[in-house]
Design an enzyme around this catalytic site. Structure first.
Site: not given
Length: 256
Positions: A110, A130
Protein backbone atom coordinates in the site's frame (compact mmCIF):
# COMPACT_ATOMS: atom_id res chain seq x y z
CA UNK A 1 16.33 11.31 15.20
CA UNK A 2 15.51 7.69 16.04
CA UNK A 3 12.52 6.11 14.31
CA UNK A 4 10.52 2.95 14.94
CA UNK A 5 11.66 0.36 12.41
CA UNK A 6 13.23 2.67 9.83
CA UNK A 7 15.88 5.33 9.33
CA UNK A 8 16.15 8.52 7.28
CA UNK A 9 19.16 9.69 5.28
CA UNK A 10 19.66 12.90 3.31
CA UNK A 11 22.21 13.15 0.49
CA UNK A 12 22.42 16.89 -0.10
CA UNK A 13 24.83 16.49 -3.03
CA UNK A 14 22.47 14.05 -4.72
CA UNK A 15 19.42 16.13 -3.73
CA UNK A 16 17.68 13.04 -2.36
CA UNK A 17 16.19 11.88 0.90
CA UNK A 18 15.85 8.19 1.73
CA UNK A 19 13.47 6.42 4.10
CA UNK A 20 14.91 2.96 4.77
CA UNK A 21 12.72 0.25 6.31
CA UNK A 22 14.87 -1.82 8.66
CA UNK A 23 13.16 -4.17 11.09
CA UNK A 24 14.62 -7.64 10.84
CA UNK A 25 14.30 -10.09 7.99
CA UNK A 26 10.81 -9.14 6.84
CA UNK A 27 10.58 -5.44 7.79
CA UNK A 28 7.17 -5.68 9.43
CA UNK A 29 5.56 -2.27 10.00
CA UNK A 30 4.15 -1.49 13.44
CA UNK A 31 1.13 0.68 14.13
CA UNK A 32 3.26 3.45 15.66
CA UNK A 33 5.68 3.27 12.74
CA UNK A 34 2.96 4.39 10.36
CA UNK A 35 2.62 7.70 12.19
CA UNK A 36 6.39 8.17 12.13
CA UNK A 37 6.61 7.32 8.44
CA UNK A 38 4.02 9.98 7.68
CA UNK A 39 6.05 12.52 9.66
CA UNK A 40 9.26 11.50 7.88
CA UNK A 41 7.71 12.02 4.44
CA UNK A 42 6.43 15.44 5.53
CA UNK A 43 9.86 16.44 6.87
CA UNK A 44 11.65 15.43 3.67
CA UNK A 45 9.01 17.16 1.57
CA UNK A 46 9.83 20.43 3.37
CA UNK A 47 13.62 19.95 3.28
CA UNK A 48 15.11 22.34 0.68
CA UNK A 49 18.09 20.03 0.17
CA UNK A 50 15.84 17.25 -1.11
CA UNK A 51 14.40 17.08 -4.63
CA UNK A 52 13.43 13.39 -4.73
CA UNK A 53 12.33 11.02 -1.95
CA UNK A 54 13.17 7.31 -2.05
CA UNK A 55 11.40 4.64 0.02
CA UNK A 56 13.52 1.47 0.22
CA UNK A 57 14.37 -1.32 2.61
CA UNK A 58 17.34 -3.12 4.11
CA UNK A 59 17.53 -6.83 3.40
CA UNK A 60 16.01 -9.15 0.81
CA UNK A 61 12.37 -8.21 1.47
CA UNK A 62 10.79 -4.77 1.23
CA UNK A 63 8.11 -5.59 3.82
CA UNK A 64 5.93 -8.58 4.64
CA UNK A 65 3.28 -6.13 5.85
CA UNK A 66 2.03 -4.93 9.20
CA UNK A 67 2.61 -6.31 12.68
CA UNK A 68 -0.53 -8.46 12.79
CA UNK A 69 -1.15 -8.49 16.54
CA UNK A 70 -1.01 -4.71 16.51
CA UNK A 71 -4.39 -4.58 14.79
CA UNK A 72 -6.07 -6.26 17.76
CA UNK A 73 -4.26 -4.06 20.28
CA UNK A 74 -4.75 -0.70 18.53
CA UNK A 75 -7.45 1.75 19.57
CA UNK A 76 -10.16 2.53 16.98
CA UNK A 77 -8.91 6.14 16.79
CA UNK A 78 -5.50 4.91 15.67
CA UNK A 79 -6.86 2.43 13.15
CA UNK A 80 -9.01 5.15 11.57
CA UNK A 81 -5.82 7.06 10.62
CA UNK A 82 -4.16 4.19 8.79
CA UNK A 83 -5.11 5.24 5.26
CA UNK A 84 -4.17 8.87 5.95
CA UNK A 85 -0.69 7.88 7.11
CA UNK A 86 -0.09 5.53 4.18
CA UNK A 87 -1.16 8.26 1.73
CA UNK A 88 1.79 10.43 2.81
CA UNK A 89 3.90 9.67 -0.32
CA UNK A 90 1.02 10.75 -2.59
CA UNK A 91 0.62 14.02 -0.66
CA UNK A 92 4.31 14.91 -1.03
CA UNK A 93 4.88 17.62 -3.61
CA UNK A 94 8.17 16.01 -4.59
CA UNK A 95 8.52 12.82 -6.66
CA UNK A 96 8.60 9.66 -4.52
CA UNK A 97 10.20 6.40 -5.66
CA UNK A 98 9.60 3.00 -4.06
CA UNK A 99 12.41 0.47 -4.55
CA UNK A 100 10.82 -2.96 -4.06
CA UNK A 101 12.40 -6.38 -3.75
CA UNK A 102 11.16 -9.66 -2.33
CA UNK A 103 7.97 -9.67 -0.25
CA UNK A 104 6.02 -6.45 -0.70
CA UNK A 105 2.84 -7.34 1.09
CA UNK A 106 0.00 -5.59 2.88
CA UNK A 107 0.90 -2.13 4.09
CA UNK A 108 4.28 -2.46 2.34
CA UNK A 109 2.42 -2.79 -0.95
CA UNK A 110 0.00 0.00 0.00
CA UNK A 111 2.85 2.40 0.76
CA UNK A 112 4.46 1.53 -2.56
CA UNK A 113 1.20 2.11 -4.43
CA UNK A 114 1.04 5.60 -2.90
CA UNK A 115 4.45 6.41 -4.45
CA UNK A 116 4.87 7.88 -7.93
CA UNK A 117 7.31 5.28 -9.25
CA UNK A 118 7.86 1.63 -8.33
CA UNK A 119 11.20 0.14 -9.35
CA UNK A 120 10.93 -3.61 -8.77
CA UNK A 121 13.56 -6.29 -8.47
CA UNK A 122 12.94 -9.54 -10.33
CA UNK A 123 12.48 -11.14 -6.89
CA UNK A 124 9.49 -8.96 -6.00
CA UNK A 125 6.14 -10.41 -4.99
CA UNK A 126 3.25 -7.99 -4.48
CA UNK A 127 0.20 -9.03 -2.45
CA UNK A 128 -2.70 -7.82 -0.34
CA UNK A 129 -3.14 -10.91 1.86
CA UNK A 130 -5.74 -9.55 4.28
CA UNK A 131 -8.43 -12.06 3.19
CA UNK A 132 -6.37 -14.77 4.87
CA UNK A 133 -6.94 -12.90 8.16
CA UNK A 134 -10.65 -12.41 7.64
CA UNK A 135 -10.08 -8.77 6.72
CA UNK A 136 -9.72 -6.44 3.73
CA UNK A 137 -6.97 -3.91 2.89
CA UNK A 138 -7.50 -0.88 5.12
CA UNK A 139 -4.96 1.68 3.95
CA UNK A 140 -6.03 2.43 0.39
CA UNK A 141 -4.53 -0.65 -1.22
CA UNK A 142 -7.56 -2.01 -3.06
CA UNK A 143 -8.70 1.48 -4.10
CA UNK A 144 -5.31 2.51 -5.50
CA UNK A 145 -4.78 -0.85 -7.15
CA UNK A 146 -8.15 -0.69 -8.90
CA UNK A 147 -7.17 2.65 -10.45
CA UNK A 148 -4.05 1.01 -11.88
CA UNK A 149 -5.21 -2.45 -12.99
CA UNK A 150 -9.02 -2.26 -13.09
CA UNK A 151 -11.73 -4.00 -11.09
CA UNK A 152 -11.35 -7.51 -12.54
CA UNK A 153 -7.65 -7.82 -11.76
CA UNK A 154 -8.09 -6.10 -8.39
CA UNK A 155 -10.74 -8.65 -7.38
CA UNK A 156 -8.36 -11.41 -8.46
CA UNK A 157 -5.59 -9.98 -6.25
CA UNK A 158 -7.65 -8.91 -3.24
CA UNK A 159 -10.33 -11.59 -3.01
CA UNK A 160 -7.87 -14.45 -3.58
CA UNK A 161 -4.94 -12.90 -1.64
CA UNK A 162 -3.01 -13.59 -4.83
CA UNK A 163 0.70 -12.86 -5.17
CA UNK A 164 1.83 -10.95 -8.26
CA UNK A 165 5.38 -11.51 -9.45
CA UNK A 166 7.63 -9.02 -11.20
CA UNK A 167 6.85 -9.79 -14.85
CA UNK A 168 3.10 -9.64 -14.26
CA UNK A 169 3.43 -6.48 -12.17
CA UNK A 170 5.21 -4.81 -15.06
CA UNK A 171 2.69 -6.04 -17.64
CA UNK A 172 -0.22 -4.79 -15.52
CA UNK A 173 1.32 -1.37 -14.86
CA UNK A 174 1.92 -1.93 -11.14
CA UNK A 175 5.70 -1.67 -11.54
CA UNK A 176 7.28 1.20 -13.44
CA UNK A 177 10.37 -0.86 -14.23
CA UNK A 178 11.69 -4.33 -13.40
CA UNK A 179 15.43 -4.93 -13.05
CA UNK A 180 17.72 -7.76 -11.91
CA UNK A 181 17.99 -7.93 -8.13
CA UNK A 182 21.59 -6.73 -8.08
CA UNK A 183 20.63 -3.70 -10.21
CA UNK A 184 17.81 -2.36 -8.00
CA UNK A 185 19.93 0.27 -6.26
CA UNK A 186 21.61 1.36 -9.51
CA UNK A 187 18.24 1.68 -11.28
CA UNK A 188 16.87 3.73 -8.37
CA UNK A 189 19.94 5.97 -8.43
CA UNK A 190 19.54 6.48 -12.17
CA UNK A 191 15.90 7.52 -11.81
CA UNK A 192 16.78 9.96 -9.04
CA UNK A 193 19.56 11.44 -11.19
CA UNK A 194 17.10 11.86 -14.07
CA UNK A 195 14.35 13.46 -11.98
CA UNK A 196 16.62 16.07 -10.40
CA UNK A 197 17.45 17.43 -13.87
CA UNK A 198 13.88 18.66 -14.34
CA UNK A 199 12.32 21.87 -13.06
CA UNK A 200 11.13 21.43 -9.45
CA UNK A 201 8.10 23.64 -10.06
CA UNK A 202 7.15 21.73 -13.21
CA UNK A 203 7.52 18.42 -11.37
CA UNK A 204 5.33 19.60 -8.49
CA UNK A 205 2.72 20.90 -10.90
CA UNK A 206 2.66 17.69 -12.95
CA UNK A 207 2.28 15.47 -9.87
CA UNK A 208 -0.50 17.56 -8.36
CA UNK A 209 -2.35 17.88 -11.67
CA UNK A 210 -2.22 14.15 -12.36
CA UNK A 211 -3.31 13.24 -8.84
CA UNK A 212 -6.16 15.73 -8.72
CA UNK A 213 -7.56 15.05 -12.21
CA UNK A 214 -7.64 11.26 -11.86
CA UNK A 215 -11.34 11.40 -11.00
CA UNK A 216 -12.21 14.33 -13.29
CA UNK A 217 -14.27 14.35 -16.45
CA UNK A 218 -11.94 14.54 -19.44
CA UNK A 219 -13.02 18.08 -20.33
CA UNK A 220 -12.39 19.29 -16.78
CA UNK A 221 -8.98 17.62 -16.69
CA UNK A 222 -7.98 19.27 -19.97
CA UNK A 223 -9.14 22.66 -18.69
CA UNK A 224 -7.13 22.28 -15.47
CA UNK A 225 -4.11 21.19 -17.49
CA UNK A 226 -4.42 24.37 -19.53
CA UNK A 227 -4.52 26.55 -16.40
CA UNK A 228 -1.40 24.86 -15.04
CA UNK A 229 0.36 25.24 -18.38
CA UNK A 230 -0.52 28.93 -18.46
CA UNK A 231 0.86 29.52 -14.95
CA UNK A 232 4.11 27.71 -15.73
CA UNK A 233 4.62 29.94 -18.77
CA UNK A 234 5.29 32.76 -16.31
CA UNK A 235 7.95 30.83 -14.38
CA UNK A 236 11.68 31.49 -14.42
CA UNK A 237 12.25 27.79 -15.05
CA UNK A 238 10.19 27.83 -18.25
CA UNK A 239 12.15 30.83 -19.52
CA UNK A 240 15.40 29.07 -18.65
CA UNK A 241 14.24 25.88 -20.36
CA UNK A 242 13.43 27.70 -23.60
CA UNK A 243 16.72 29.63 -23.57
CA UNK A 244 18.73 26.47 -22.84
CA UNK A 245 16.98 24.63 -25.68
CA UNK A 246 17.88 27.36 -28.20
CA UNK A 247 21.40 27.73 -26.83
CA UNK A 248 21.91 23.96 -26.96
CA UNK A 249 22.98 23.63 -23.31
CA UNK A 250 21.62 21.86 -20.22
CA UNK A 251 19.08 24.04 -18.37
CA UNK A 252 19.85 25.29 -14.85
CA UNK A 253 16.47 25.15 -13.16
CA UNK A 254 15.94 27.04 -9.88
CA UNK A 255 12.42 26.00 -8.98
CA UNK A 256 10.84 29.44 -9.45
Amino acid sequence: MEFDGFSVAVDAAGQRGDIILDRGEFNTISMDERDELRAAFEILDRDPRVRVIVLRAAGEHFSSGGFIRGFLEAAPELVSKLADNVAAPARCEKPVIAANRGYTFGVGFELSLACDFRIASETVQYALPEQRLGQIPGSGGSARLQKIVGITRTKDIVMRSRRIKADQALAWGIATEVVPDDRLEAATDALVAELVTFSPIAQRTAKRLLNETEECHLGTAIELEGHCYSRLRQSDDFREGVLAFHEKRPPQFKGS
